[in-house]
Design a protein around this motif. Sequence first.
Motif, PDB file in Angstrom:
ATOM      1  N   UNK A   1       0.840  -1.203   0.000  1.00  0.00           N
ATOM      2  CA  UNK A   1       0.000   0.000   0.000  1.00  0.00           C
ATOM      3  C   UNK A   1       0.873   1.249   0.000  1.00  0.00           C
ATOM      4  N   UNK A   2       1.040   1.818  -1.191  1.00  0.00           N
ATOM      5  CA  UNK A   2       1.915   2.983  -1.352  1.00  0.00           C
ATOM      6  C   UNK A   2       1.358   3.882  -2.467  1.00  0.00           C
ATOM      7  N   UNK A   3       1.888   5.093  -2.530  1.00  0.00           N
ATOM      8  CA  UNK A   3       1.350   6.086  -3.468  1.00  0.00           C
ATOM      9  C   UNK A   3       1.870   5.930  -4.888  1.00  0.00           C
ATOM     10  N   UNK A   4       3.030   5.320  -5.089  1.00  0.00           N
ATOM     11  CA  UNK A   4       3.636   5.356  -6.424  1.00  0.00           C
ATOM     12  C   UNK A   4       2.875   4.538  -7.463  1.00  0.00           C
ATOM     13  N   UNK A   5       2.070   3.562  -7.031  1.00  0.00           N
ATOM     14  CA  UNK A   5       1.293   2.777  -7.994  1.00  0.00           C
ATOM     15  C   UNK A   5      -0.207   3.021  -7.844  1.00  0.00           C
ATOM     16  N   UNK A   6      -0.580   4.059  -7.115  1.00  0.00           N
ATOM     17  CA  UNK A   6      -1.982   4.358  -6.839  1.00  0.00           C
ATOM     18  C   UNK A   6      -2.675   4.950  -8.065  1.00  0.00           C
ATOM     19  N   UNK A   7      -3.850   4.417  -8.398  1.00  0.00           N
ATOM     20  CA  UNK A   7      -4.695   4.968  -9.457  1.00  0.00           C
ATOM     21  C   UNK A   7      -6.080   5.218  -8.871  1.00  0.00           C
ATOM     22  N   UNK A   8      -6.675   6.384  -9.186  1.00  0.00           N
ATOM     23  CA  UNK A   8      -7.932   6.793  -8.568  1.00  0.00           C
ATOM     24  C   UNK A   8      -8.894   7.312  -9.630  1.00  0.00           C
ATOM     25  N   UNK A   9     -10.169   6.975  -9.476  1.00  0.00           N
ATOM     26  CA  UNK A   9     -11.227   7.548 -10.310  1.00  0.00           C
ATOM     27  C   UNK A   9     -12.362   8.006  -9.397  1.00  0.00           C
ATOM     28  N   UNK A  10     -12.848   9.228  -9.608  1.00  0.00           N
ATOM     29  CA  UNK A  10     -13.917   9.792  -8.787  1.00  0.00           C
ATOM     30  C   UNK A  10     -14.983  10.386  -9.697  1.00  0.00           C
TER      31      UNK A  10
END
Length: 436
Positions: A189-198
């Motif tokens: 759980x880290x930010x470098x591979x985080x993908x987000x859709x809102x």
Amino acid sequence: MTSTPSLAAAKIQHLISPGGIEAWFVQDATVPLVAMEFGISGGAAQDPVDKSGVGNMVADLIDEGSGDLDSRTFHERLDRRAIELSFSVTRDYFRGSLRMLKDNKDEAFDLLRMSLTSPHFESADVERIRTQLISGLKRDTSNPGALASRKFLEIAFGDHPYGRQAGGTLDSVPRITIADLKDYVRRVLARDTLRIAVVGDIDAASLGKLLDQTFGGLPAKASLTPVADVEAARPPQRAFIPLDVPQTVVTFGGPGIKRNDPNFMAAYVVNHILGGGSLSSRLYREVREKRGLAYSVSDSLMWMDHSALFVGNTGTRSDRAGETVDAVNKEIRRMAEDGPTQQELDEAKSYLKGSRMLSLDTSSKLAAALLQYQLDDLPIDYIEKRNAIVEAVTLDDARQAAQRLWQRGLLTVIVGRPPLVAAQPAAQPAAATRAN
């Protein structure tokens, strides 16, 4: 939950928060809801070799108490505000889904923040969830569909991480420790591979602030174990698992075409013609309508970061299993050799163009689609380009894709009564003996 069809055509923004967290975002005030989907690279492929199911167990436990809230209080907070929060793992991703009324967005995002950054993994909660998982795995030992799926992946991928069970096994789940769960969270759980859709009724400034508050506390970089690319085992191969059940289950498939392959859309279209779940598919027509062998039969393309498959399923009477497998094989071989007709291609393209837009009729569905496009490394305007890409598939493209997918035959797993047993009444001792 339903919003207007224009939602799918709404402007997709590439939002970057003040803290540098990126998201694809559609502002839509049709209904006072906000839906968010996110994915983090890792998934079940990051489970330790001898402890499959760690990531799945983390997903089940990460909202069972966190921050200064125990499990019961945490869920009471969710229920009181009608906040929907869930987590899951695929082979490649740890995923989360959050949906709330606009007025409850601050509390919803804060509960998600606590789950991700300070999960408790209290011993009592861990054992309760472990008991539930083991109970499900025990049920799977007599579930023909579960047995067929498990064996199919073992044949397709062997000792590669994709060949392991994402939900764990009766051997691995009892041995998963709290330290394993915490280690998975720390590594994955880290930010470098985080993908987000809102998608929903929120403005960009407010969303940027919430994203920083929610995800800003995660480590900057993950410590992932490398996962090698792998091609599924070459067909033809067949496996049989004896199980004393009235209906035999058949899982079939083989190597697929990866999402970034130039032939992918041609494969997607021709697979829809073969067995893509519609009542007009060739497999449905040949196996169900013409021969009455099965109630349903379908297949789909599966693509992962490091491999791809096509996988199909059907179920039939035990004494007609061989005939069913032969019918599926024959139709797949015919498609590989001849490809589809121009009429089939035109009808499939028309269906796929129309159905995709209709499937994006809620904020949650659109958010899920936008996340998947990111995970698939597609451009932010893909939703606008997709129909033209479908339309551009030619008959030659479709025939080439069919040959690539199906010319080598099938990996087939059959779960049910052995043929000799199937010919006898189920109550006879011989049937029970042979099936065990």
